[in-house]
Scaffold this motif. Structure first.
Motif, PDB file in Angstrom:
ATOM      1  N   THR A  76      -2.462   6.757  -0.210  1.00 50.16           N
ATOM      2  CA  THR A  76      -2.588   5.930   0.914  1.00 50.16           C
ATOM      3  C   THR A  76      -1.496   5.884   1.648  1.00 50.16           C
ATOM      4  O   THR A  76      -1.582   5.667   3.029  1.00 50.16           O
ATOM      5  CB  THR A  76      -2.777   4.332   0.261  1.00 50.16           C
ATOM      6  OG1 THR A  76      -3.695   4.171  -0.772  1.00 50.16           O
ATOM      7  CG2 THR A  76      -2.944   3.268   1.282  1.00 50.16           C
ATOM      8  N   ARG A  77      -0.205   6.088   1.302  1.00 51.93           N
ATOM      9  CA  ARG A  77       0.896   6.342   2.265  1.00 51.93           C
ATOM     10  C   ARG A  77       0.953   7.280   3.100  1.00 51.93           C
ATOM     11  O   ARG A  77       1.193   7.170   4.513  1.00 51.93           O
ATOM     12  CB  ARG A  77       2.263   6.414   1.153  1.00 51.93           C
ATOM     13  CG  ARG A  77       3.376   6.496   2.136  1.00 51.93           C
ATOM     14  CD  ARG A  77       4.540   6.704   1.325  1.00 51.93           C
ATOM     15  NE  ARG A  77       5.894   6.869   1.969  1.00 51.93           N
ATOM     16  CZ  ARG A  77       6.313   8.383   2.177  1.00 51.93           C
ATOM     17  NH1 ARG A  77       5.622   9.358   1.825  1.00 51.93           N
ATOM     18  NH2 ARG A  77       7.376   8.517   2.868  1.00 51.93           N
ATOM     19  N   GLU A  88       0.825  -1.457   0.049  1.00 52.41           N
ATOM     20  CA  GLU A  88       0.039  -0.102  -0.081  1.00 52.41           C
ATOM     21  C   GLU A  88       0.844   1.118   0.074  1.00 52.41           C
ATOM     22  O   GLU A  88       0.598   2.266  -0.372  1.00 52.41           O
ATOM     23  CB  GLU A  88      -1.189  -0.040   1.082  1.00 52.41           C
ATOM     24  CG  GLU A  88      -2.218  -1.022   1.227  1.00 52.41           C
ATOM     25  CD  GLU A  88      -2.918  -0.864   2.470  1.00 52.41           C
ATOM     26  OE1 GLU A  88      -3.993  -1.042   2.262  1.00 52.41           O
ATOM     27  OE2 GLU A  88      -2.320  -0.836   3.467  1.00 52.41           O
ATOM     28  N   ARG A 139      -4.195  14.537  -9.969  1.00 51.92           N
ATOM     29  CA  ARG A 139      -5.178  13.445  -9.824  1.00 51.92           C
ATOM     30  C   ARG A 139      -6.518  13.732  -9.904  1.00 51.92           C
ATOM     31  O   ARG A 139      -6.758  14.826  -9.384  1.00 51.92           O
ATOM     32  CB  ARG A 139      -4.713  12.425  -8.493  1.00 51.92           C
ATOM     33  CG  ARG A 139      -5.333  10.864  -8.643  1.00 51.92           C
ATOM     34  CD  ARG A 139      -4.918  10.194  -7.580  1.00 51.92           C
ATOM     35  NE  ARG A 139      -5.466   8.876  -7.359  1.00 51.92           N
ATOM     36  CZ  ARG A 139      -5.043   8.033  -6.462  1.00 51.92           C
ATOM     37  NH1 ARG A 139      -4.113   8.320  -5.615  1.00 51.92           N
ATOM     38  NH2 ARG A 139      -5.725   6.787  -6.147  1.00 51.92           N
ATOM     39  N   ASN A 160     -10.915  11.502   0.552  1.00 50.69           N
ATOM     40  CA  ASN A 160     -10.021  10.625   1.175  1.00 50.69           C
ATOM     41  C   ASN A 160     -10.416  10.070   2.741  1.00 50.69           C
ATOM     42  O   ASN A 160     -11.352  10.578   3.213  1.00 50.69           O
ATOM     43  CB  ASN A 160      -8.537  11.188   1.307  1.00 50.69           C
ATOM     44  CG  ASN A 160      -8.559  12.112   2.530  1.00 50.69           C
ATOM     45  OD1 ASN A 160      -8.365  11.962   3.593  1.00 50.69           O
ATOM     46  ND2 ASN A 160      -8.395  13.552   2.147  1.00 50.69           N
ATOM     47  N   SER A 196       3.129   2.065  -1.854  1.00 51.10           N
ATOM     48  CA  SER A 196       3.385   2.406  -3.229  1.00 51.10           C
ATOM     49  C   SER A 196       2.621   3.567  -3.575  1.00 51.10           C
ATOM     50  O   SER A 196       2.996   4.321  -4.662  1.00 51.10           O
ATOM     51  CB  SER A 196       3.469   1.193  -4.227  1.00 51.10           C
ATOM     52  OG  SER A 196       4.468   0.125  -3.805  1.00 51.10           O
ATOM     53  N   ASP A 197       1.263   3.565  -3.114  1.00 50.93           N
ATOM     54  CA  ASP A 197       0.593   4.513  -3.587  1.00 50.93           C
ATOM     55  C   ASP A 197       0.540   5.720  -2.713  1.00 50.93           C
ATOM     56  O   ASP A 197       0.418   5.823  -1.546  1.00 50.93           O
ATOM     57  CB  ASP A 197      -1.036   4.302  -3.502  1.00 50.93           C
ATOM     58  CG  ASP A 197      -1.956   5.475  -3.793  1.00 50.93           C
ATOM     59  OD1 ASP A 197      -2.311   5.609  -5.065  1.00 50.93           O
ATOM     60  OD2 ASP A 197      -2.598   5.806  -2.966  1.00 50.93           O
TER      61      ASP A 197
END
Length: 599
Positions: free
Chosen positions: A320-321, A314, A579, A587, A316-317
């Motif tokens: 989310t990080r 997770e 994005r 979020n 890597s996003d």
């Protein structure tokens, strides 16, 4: 000119032994002493002609503020910090109201090597070295009134009460002496705090890199103690009993995260291991654990669960990080920080019973749109972790008494209704509302935007660890109403002083400012627009500081340009987005449902 007979002394801290320090040349020839190894009750040394206080980092220098009774007086006092992160300002002394500064002959600040600074002061009498150290710390820490004395560091937790030359023994008896605080066995006193508390002014998210692309490092226990490794290289091996510093954290910012290896049983120095993990969490470096079993007893159940809830993939996003980072650092700073620890400890000892554990905030809700009042109050009512009131400023609203009556009837909030004449400019309306506020902090929230439940709590937390007078977050997430689309904007770094951001500004709907700072700059400017920019500029012009925290607690609603004081088109927001999502996107930290009714 210096002579061979002059006596010089060097007192160092943070080097774990005299062999670890770098000397600055012949000026430092003379007696040396490690401040951490000196008995706390020893008498003050005899005066010297020149004194050098050499700290490894600014976090170590903070600890000198509670050990300054061990320093000799000297007419020449030199303070050297060997490593300072790039986000800190140069350590120019910030004098307090001490008579000593009227005897200053010269002061100079210069670079010390590649990453350090040296402050050299010369007086026409023997100077109290602790006063000079405190002046340097005040500049580094931002808050001029607390300069690090109350919240020093984990090895020397802080001075609550300095010995007064006017107080007799019977008057001092109920007070906690600072030698008591420094000498306390913190591992026993901490109890439910799960280990030695961390110094949030030294270990915090400042400098967090939301796009860090480094590896996920591994924190494991070796025969020599805890060690942090990545790609087969050792990144960090803390000395036993030491805490991480701001400089240590700055060297770890490139990491995507840290994976906790399974905890051995027994692990050896559990306290050192817990301190390291909590410090990394407080700094915002996301933590994950493949096997969380056993960590709860060291870190507390909540933090252990937050760590166990993160899967390595997770990280890597980026979004989310950052969500995981914020959850972990929020808990670590609130529940393992020095401020909470000392307030609770002093209460247990029978001191400071009236001291509030939660700061008081007055939210200014200034609106010309009575149809949005209910929605705005629901956003404010979601806030948690703060003692809060709402100053409802009805600006030129028809039938304000009826609007106020309905608001008081439909909300459980403490509401102070204020009627503002329609001809008042926005800045004047806000000042009228602020005059009715009772909180220690003043927050401004808009009537048509969405706020996560920790917006105010995180802002006050950022104010505490950054030393800033005014705090806010960027308009990072924007809902373009006419397109029914949410975009995430490229806004540069967050968790950084505003001076290091491209535009150096904070949105008005997110501002949180201390009452003293607001009053100190004369309140909001009497303008019809850009009152937020003018306030931030006034604070900084007066020598204050502005800080930008993370932007995940705020969704800015963008309607037609004519309905905003900031007249940018949708194309402006679309061009700088990184994005986008269809509809309203919240979020995870917003804890909101996109179907929530809106005014």
């Amino acid at each position: 000119m210096a002579t061979a007979q002059q006596k010089r002394s060097v007192f160092f801290i943070g080097f774990h032994g005299a062999d670890g320090i770098c000397t600055g040349g012949p000026r430092e020839a003379g007696e040396r002493a490690d401040l951490e190894s000196l008995p706390l009750d020893q008498p003050q040394p005899a005066r010297v002609d020149e004194l050098t206080v050499r700290a490894r980092t600014s976090a170590d220098l903070r600890r000198v503020t509670v050990l300054d009774h061990l320093l000799p007086a000297a007419p020449v006092v030199q303070v050297i910090i060997e490593e300072i992160p790039d986000w800190r300002q140069p350590p120019l002394p910030s004098p307090g109201d001490e008579a000593l500064w009227f005897h200053l002959r010269s002061a100079a600040t210069s670079r010390e090597g590649e990453r350090g600074w040296c402050v050299r002061t010369v007086f026409d009498l023997d100077a109290d070295a602790g006063t000079v150290v405190a002046a340097v710390v005040r500049m580094l820490e931002g808050h001029r009134l607390n300069g690090g004395a109350l919240l020093a560091a984990s090895a020397g937790p802080g001075a609550v009460q300095k010995r007064s030359s006017y107080a007799t023994a019977d008057l001092l008896e109920p007070l906690v002496k600072r030698t008591e605080l420094v000498a306390m066995d913190l591992s026993r006193q901490a109890g439910r705090h799960h280990g030695v508390p961390l110094d949030e002014r030294s270990v915090n998210p400042i400098g967090f890199d939301p796009g860090a692309g480094g590896p996920v490092a591994v924190l494991e226990w070796t025969e020599h103690g805890p060690a942090l490794t990545a790609d087969g290289c050792e990144l960090l091996r803390p000395e036993s009993g030491s805490a991480l510093t701001d400089a240590d954290i700055a060297r770890l910012r490139w990491l995507r995260g840290i994976r906790l290896a399974p905890l051995p049983s027994p692990s050896g120095d559990d306290e050192a291991l817990a301190r390291l993990v909590v410090s990394c969490a407080a700094a915002g470096i996301p933590l994950t654990a493949s096997s969380p079993h056993g960590w709860s007893s060291l870190l507390g159940e909540t933090l252990a669960l937050l760590i166990a809830g993160v899967k390595e993939e997770e990280l890597s996003d980026p979004l989310t990080r950052e969500e995981h980072s914020i959850r972990q650092r929020r808990h670590a700073l609130r529940h393992h920080g020095m401020r909470r620890f000392w307030l609770e400890t002093l209460r247990e000892w029978g001191h400071m019973q009236a001291a509030p554990l939660r700061p008081s905030v007055s939210v200014l809700l200034c609106t010309k749109r009575p149809e949005l009042v209910d929605f705005a109050l629901r956003q404010i009512a979601r806030q948690r972790g703060v003692d809060m009131e709402v100053v409802l400023a009805l600006h030129g609203v028809p039938w304000p008494e009826e609007v106020a009556r309905r608001a008081l009837a439909n909300s459980s909030l403490r509401i102070v209704p204020v009627t503002i004449p329609a001809h008042y400019l926005l800045g004047e309306a806000l000042n009228t509302a602020a005059a009715r506020a009772s909180g220690s902090y003043i927050a401004k929230m808009d009537d048509d935007d969405w706020y996560g439940p920790d917006h105010l709590g995180d802002a006050l937390l950022a104010q505490a660890y950054s030393g800033a007078d005014v705090v806010g977050c960027p308009q990072e997430f924007v809902y373009l109403e006419s397109l029914d689309m949410t975009v995430r904007r490229r806004r540069g770094r967050t968790e950084t002083p505003c001076a290091l951001t491209p535009e150096g500004l904070l949105p008005g709907g997110t501002l949180v400012i201390s009452r003293t700072a607001l009053e100190g700059v004369g309140g909001f400017r009497a303008v019809a627009r850009f009152e937020d920019t003018e306030l931030s500029n006034a604070v900084r012009a007066a020598g204050g500081r502005a800080y930008r925290m993370h932007g995940l607690n705020y969704l800015y609603r963008r309607r037609a340009p004519s309905m905003h004081t900031y007249t940018a088109t949708n194309d402006h927001f679309l061009k700088e987005n990184s994005r986008r999502w269809a509809g309203r996107f919240f979020n995870q930290l917003m804890e909101a449902d996109s179907t929530e009714p809106y005014g």
